[in-house]
Design an enzyme around this catalytic site. Structure first.
Site, PDB file in Angstrom:
ATOM      1  N   PHE A  97       0.840  -1.184   0.000  1.00  9.79           N
ATOM      2  CA  PHE A  97       0.000   0.000   0.000  1.00  9.79           C
ATOM      3  C   PHE A  97       0.888   1.251   0.000  1.00  9.79           C
ATOM      4  O   PHE A  97       1.981   1.270   0.581  1.00  9.79           O
ATOM      5  CB  PHE A  97      -0.925  -0.019   1.229  1.00  9.79           C
ATOM      6  CG  PHE A  97      -1.812   1.193   1.321  1.00  9.79           C
ATOM      7  CD1 PHE A  97      -2.750   1.447   0.336  1.00  9.79           C
ATOM      8  CD2 PHE A  97      -1.694   2.074   2.381  1.00  9.79           C
ATOM      9  CE1 PHE A  97      -3.561   2.575   0.416  1.00  9.79           C
ATOM     10  CE2 PHE A  97      -2.508   3.200   2.466  1.00  9.79           C
ATOM     11  CZ  PHE A  97      -3.440   3.445   1.479  1.00  9.79           C
ATOM     12  N   ASP A 140       6.281  -3.243   8.827  1.00 12.01           N
ATOM     13  CA  ASP A 140       4.934  -2.754   8.535  1.00 12.01           C
ATOM     14  C   ASP A 140       3.990  -3.952   8.655  1.00 12.01           C
ATOM     15  O   ASP A 140       3.861  -4.758   7.732  1.00 12.01           O
ATOM     16  CB  ASP A 140       4.877  -2.134   7.135  1.00 12.01           C
ATOM     17  CG  ASP A 140       3.520  -1.512   6.838  1.00 12.01           C
ATOM     18  OD1 ASP A 140       2.555  -1.791   7.594  1.00 12.01           O
ATOM     19  OD2 ASP A 140       3.406  -0.766   5.852  1.00 12.01           O
ATOM     20  N   HIS A 177      -1.043  -5.475   7.895  1.00 10.69           N
ATOM     21  CA  HIS A 177      -1.870  -6.607   7.451  1.00 10.69           C
ATOM     22  C   HIS A 177      -1.751  -7.803   8.394  1.00 10.69           C
ATOM     23  O   HIS A 177      -2.238  -8.878   8.058  1.00 10.69           O
ATOM     24  CB  HIS A 177      -1.403  -7.104   6.073  1.00 10.69           C
ATOM     25  CG  HIS A 177      -1.666  -6.162   4.943  1.00 10.69           C
ATOM     26  ND1 HIS A 177      -1.391  -6.488   3.634  1.00 10.69           N
ATOM     27  CD2 HIS A 177      -2.180  -4.912   4.915  1.00 10.69           C
ATOM     28  CE1 HIS A 177      -1.715  -5.472   2.842  1.00 10.69           C
ATOM     29  NE2 HIS A 177      -2.185  -4.497   3.593  1.00 10.69           N
ATOM     30  N   GLN A 236      -7.156   1.071  10.512  1.00  3.69           N
ATOM     31  CA  GLN A 236      -8.069   1.658   9.527  1.00  3.69           C
ATOM     32  C   GLN A 236      -9.223   0.673   9.301  1.00  3.69           C
ATOM     33  O   GLN A 236      -9.130  -0.513   9.628  1.00  3.69           O
ATOM     34  CB  GLN A 236      -7.247   1.947   8.247  1.00  3.69           C
ATOM     35  CG  GLN A 236      -8.030   2.462   7.062  1.00  3.69           C
ATOM     36  CD  GLN A 236      -8.474   1.331   6.168  1.00  3.69           C
ATOM     37  OE1 GLN A 236      -7.957   0.210   6.261  1.00  3.69           O
ATOM     38  NE2 GLN A 236      -9.447   1.604   5.317  1.00  3.69           N
ATOM     39  N   LYS A 293      -8.909  -3.037   8.278  1.00  2.00           N
ATOM     40  CA  LYS A 293      -7.873  -3.875   8.868  1.00  2.00           C
ATOM     41  C   LYS A 293      -8.458  -4.892   9.868  1.00  2.00           C
ATOM     42  O   LYS A 293      -9.580  -4.742  10.338  1.00  2.00           O
ATOM     43  CB  LYS A 293      -6.808  -2.996   9.527  1.00  2.00           C
ATOM     44  CG  LYS A 293      -6.134  -2.034   8.537  1.00  2.00           C
ATOM     45  CD  LYS A 293      -5.267  -2.746   7.508  1.00  2.00           C
ATOM     46  CE  LYS A 293      -5.031  -1.970   6.227  1.00  2.00           C
ATOM     47  NZ  LYS A 293      -4.182  -0.800   6.326  1.00  2.00           N
ATOM     48  N   ARG A 338       6.145  17.043  23.552  1.00  2.00           N
ATOM     49  CA  ARG A 338       6.268  17.145  25.019  1.00  2.00           C
ATOM     50  C   ARG A 338       7.143  16.016  25.547  1.00  2.00           C
ATOM     51  O   ARG A 338       7.384  15.026  24.854  1.00  2.00           O
ATOM     52  CB  ARG A 338       4.885  17.055  25.671  1.00  2.00           C
ATOM     53  CG  ARG A 338       3.957  18.189  25.308  1.00  2.00           C
ATOM     54  CD  ARG A 338       2.637  18.073  26.052  1.00  2.00           C
ATOM     55  NE  ARG A 338       1.793  19.234  25.759  1.00  2.00           N
ATOM     56  CZ  ARG A 338       0.805  19.243  24.851  1.00  2.00           C
ATOM     57  NH1 ARG A 338       0.519  18.150  24.164  1.00  2.00           N
ATOM     58  NH2 ARG A 338       0.109  20.334  24.639  1.00  2.00           N
ATOM     59  N   TYR A 393       3.073  23.077  28.278  1.00  2.00           N
ATOM     60  CA  TYR A 393       3.469  23.956  27.177  1.00  2.00           C
ATOM     61  C   TYR A 393       4.977  23.977  26.939  1.00  2.00           C
ATOM     62  O   TYR A 393       5.508  24.941  26.423  1.00  2.00           O
ATOM     63  CB  TYR A 393       2.889  25.364  27.373  1.00  2.00           C
ATOM     64  CG  TYR A 393       1.400  25.391  27.136  1.00  2.00           C
ATOM     65  CD1 TYR A 393       0.864  24.983  25.906  1.00  2.00           C
ATOM     66  CD2 TYR A 393       0.513  25.787  28.132  1.00  2.00           C
ATOM     67  CE1 TYR A 393      -0.502  24.975  25.692  1.00  2.00           C
ATOM     68  CE2 TYR A 393      -0.856  25.793  27.916  1.00  2.00           C
ATOM     69  CZ  TYR A 393      -1.365  25.378  26.695  1.00  2.00           C
ATOM     70  OH  TYR A 393      -2.706  25.357  26.456  1.00  2.00           O
TER      71      TYR A 393
HETATM   72  C1  LIG Z   1      -3.372   0.328   5.715  1.00  2.00           C
HETATM   73  C2  LIG Z   1      -1.900   0.264   5.513  1.00  2.00           C
HETATM   74  C3  LIG Z   1      -1.008   1.230   6.014  1.00  2.00           C
HETATM   75  C4  LIG Z   1      -1.426   2.568   6.562  1.00  2.00           C
HETATM   76  O1  LIG Z   1      -2.415   2.614   7.416  1.00  2.00           O
HETATM   77  P1  LIG Z   1      -3.406   3.869   7.578  1.00  2.00           P
HETATM   78  O2  LIG Z   1      -3.967   3.598   8.924  1.00  2.00           O
HETATM   79  O3  LIG Z   1      -4.407   3.790   6.490  1.00  2.00           O
HETATM   80  O4  LIG Z   1      -2.593   5.115   7.547  1.00  2.00           O
HETATM   81  C5  LIG Z   1       0.347   0.997   5.895  1.00  2.00           C
HETATM   82  N1  LIG Z   1       0.825  -0.097   5.282  1.00  2.00           N
HETATM   83  C6  LIG Z   1       0.004  -1.018   4.747  1.00  2.00           C
HETATM   84  C7  LIG Z   1       0.619  -2.211   4.092  1.00  2.00           C
HETATM   85  C8  LIG Z   1      -1.375  -0.860   4.837  1.00  2.00           C
HETATM   86  O5  LIG Z   1      -2.180  -1.764   4.274  1.00  2.00           O
END
Ligand SMILES: *Cc1c(COP(=O)(O)O)cnc(C)c1O
Length: 415
Positions: free
Chosen positions: A98, A169, A172, A195, A198, A227, A234
């Site tokens: 993605f 990452d 998934h 998201q 997911k 912070r 602040y």
């Molecule tokens: C959904 C996704 C993201 C980003 O997530 P968001 O919450 O939409 O910003 C990153 N990497 C992969 C492979 C994704 O499928």
């Protein structure tokens, strides 16, 4: 009209009933949200529900610290920032992923370098990564695509030999494991998205984990307007932003973490039914699985489509036919990511950042990523919630695929 007439040509669909709904509006989630509403704290960097979710999610994934943030893109950007990666640096990402995996790198002014994926699991190919390493490389972002872990043995070994950070990452791959260890805990950082599509979701949201205390503190600061934990409200020592996950989101996600083990097993079981049912159909090839993948996250069920098995029927027509039969399939990512307009049409200011303008790895739009290219042409996806269905639900998918296979010639003739 005969029962084998394709729905796309006016026949009766195999199925009109819906598959399991996503997001899952459970009673537990609704009650958890109501409790937060009444508790009076709706968002706080150290809110009680957010803190509990961060700890439980990190522990579940084998890491010391968790940080709930507003999406799964910022959960990649913050680690890059915490590692001091920015202008002049390169970060290796897969070509089949993605958008956000690569734009997070641009978000910190570093350069994404696309490497090809392996032909079996569609995750970063360690050989391609090795070939892409330059003196400017600072990190690798493997994607556990569709929920199948990337080869963390070889990628971590490569990273150690070249002094690179690894940010997994795992957007998934909630709960997926590799040799019995959950993903997200192999790298310097792990990152997830919550998201709407997911496997755990609060509409939007993200999580990063790390077992490095100092990096965890730095990441916390970035997500909370710069912070520090012992500073005043602040006092802003570094350039951060408001990237906090809310108490409402955390409450929903806690209810889903409680059922994650069950959901993982159900998705594995559903996928096994599809593997067994689709593999015998000529032209359809479910993806293989590495024996070191001890839990597949199954954000997507993927299979390869070969038009030759369907009398030359193009993939898009096959997908349309299956959709007409009531099965929610789609083609996956249509282009190697470097060919998306955002990269292909972008003039990166290579001089300003000190890059060699003739550097081939930044020839976005025309990179040679043959395996990625092939997957863009061949893959078909079924979304994760379908795998949560009953055995009868999944049998309908196999029946629909068999029906399209048997009647493919009628479609080829009709076009
Ligand atoms: C959904 C996704 C993201 C980003 O997530 P968001 O919450 O939409 O910003 C990153 N990497 C992969 C492979 C994704 O499928």
């Amino acid at each position: 009209m005969s029962a084998d007439q394709l729905a796309l040509l006016g026949g009766v669909p195999v199925r009109t009933a819906p598959f399991p709904a996503w997001p899952p509006a459970t009673d537990e989630a609704v009650q958890a949200v109501a409790e937060v509403a009444k508790a009076g704290v709706w968002s706080d960097a150290e809110g009680p529900v957010k803190t509990r979710f961060e700890q439980e999610f990190a522990t579940y994934h084998g890491a010391r610290h968790g940080l709930g943030v507003c999406n799964g893109t910022i959960s990649l950007e913050i680690p890059l920032k915490a590692l001091g990666i920015g202008s002049g640096d390169e970060v290796i990402v897969p070509g089949y992923t993605f958008l956000a995996t690569a734009t997070a790198v641009l978000g910190v002014d570093a350069l994404p370098i696309f490497a090809d994926v392996d032909p079996d699991y569609v995750c970063l190919d360690p050989d391609a990564v090795e070939a892409a390493i330059t003196p400017r490389t600072r990190a690798i972002i493997p994607v556990h695509l569709a929920g199948h872990p990337a080869d963390m043995d070889r990628l971590n070994d490569l990273a150690a030999r070249h002094g690179l950070a690894v940010i997994e990452d795992a957007a998934h791959a909630h709960g997926a494991s590799w040799r019995g260890q959950r993903v997200g805990s192999f790298g310097t950082f792990g990152s997830w998205s919550f998201q709407a599509s997911k496997n755990m979701t609060s509409g939007e949201g993200g999580m990063l984990v790390t077992s490095d205390d100092a990096l965890a503190d730095l990441a916390w600061s970035f997500h909370h307007c710069g912070r520090s934990r012992d500073g005043q409200w602040y006092d802003h020592a570094i350039l951060g932003g408001n990237y906090r996950l809310t108490e409402f989101q955390s409450a929903i996600l806690l209810t889903q973490l409680a059922t994650l083990d069950d959901d993982l097993v159900r998705r594995e079981r559903g996928a096994a039914v599809l593997d067994a049912g689709l593999a015998p159909i000529e032209g359809l090839s479910p993806l293989a699985r590495d024996p070191r993948c001890t839990m597949h996250g199954y954000h997507l069920y993927q299979f390869r489509y070969d038009p030759a098995g369907f009398g030359g029927l193009p993939r898009e027509r096959f997908v349309a036919a299956l959709r007409a039969e009531g099965v929610p399939v789609s083609v996956g990512y249509g282009l190697p990511l470097d060919r998306q307009g955002v990269f292909a049409n972008r003039r990166f200011d290579l001089k300003a950042t000190g890059f060699d303008p003739s550097y081939a790895a930044t020839d976005y739009g025309s990179l040679d990523l043959p395996v990625t290219q092939r997957f863009c042409e061949e893959l078909v996806w079924i979304p994760q919630q379908v795998l949560l269905g009953s055995r009868a639900d999944l049998a309908d998918i196999v029946a629909a695929a068999e029906k399209v296979s048997a009647a493919a010639h009628t479609l080829v003739e009709a076009t």
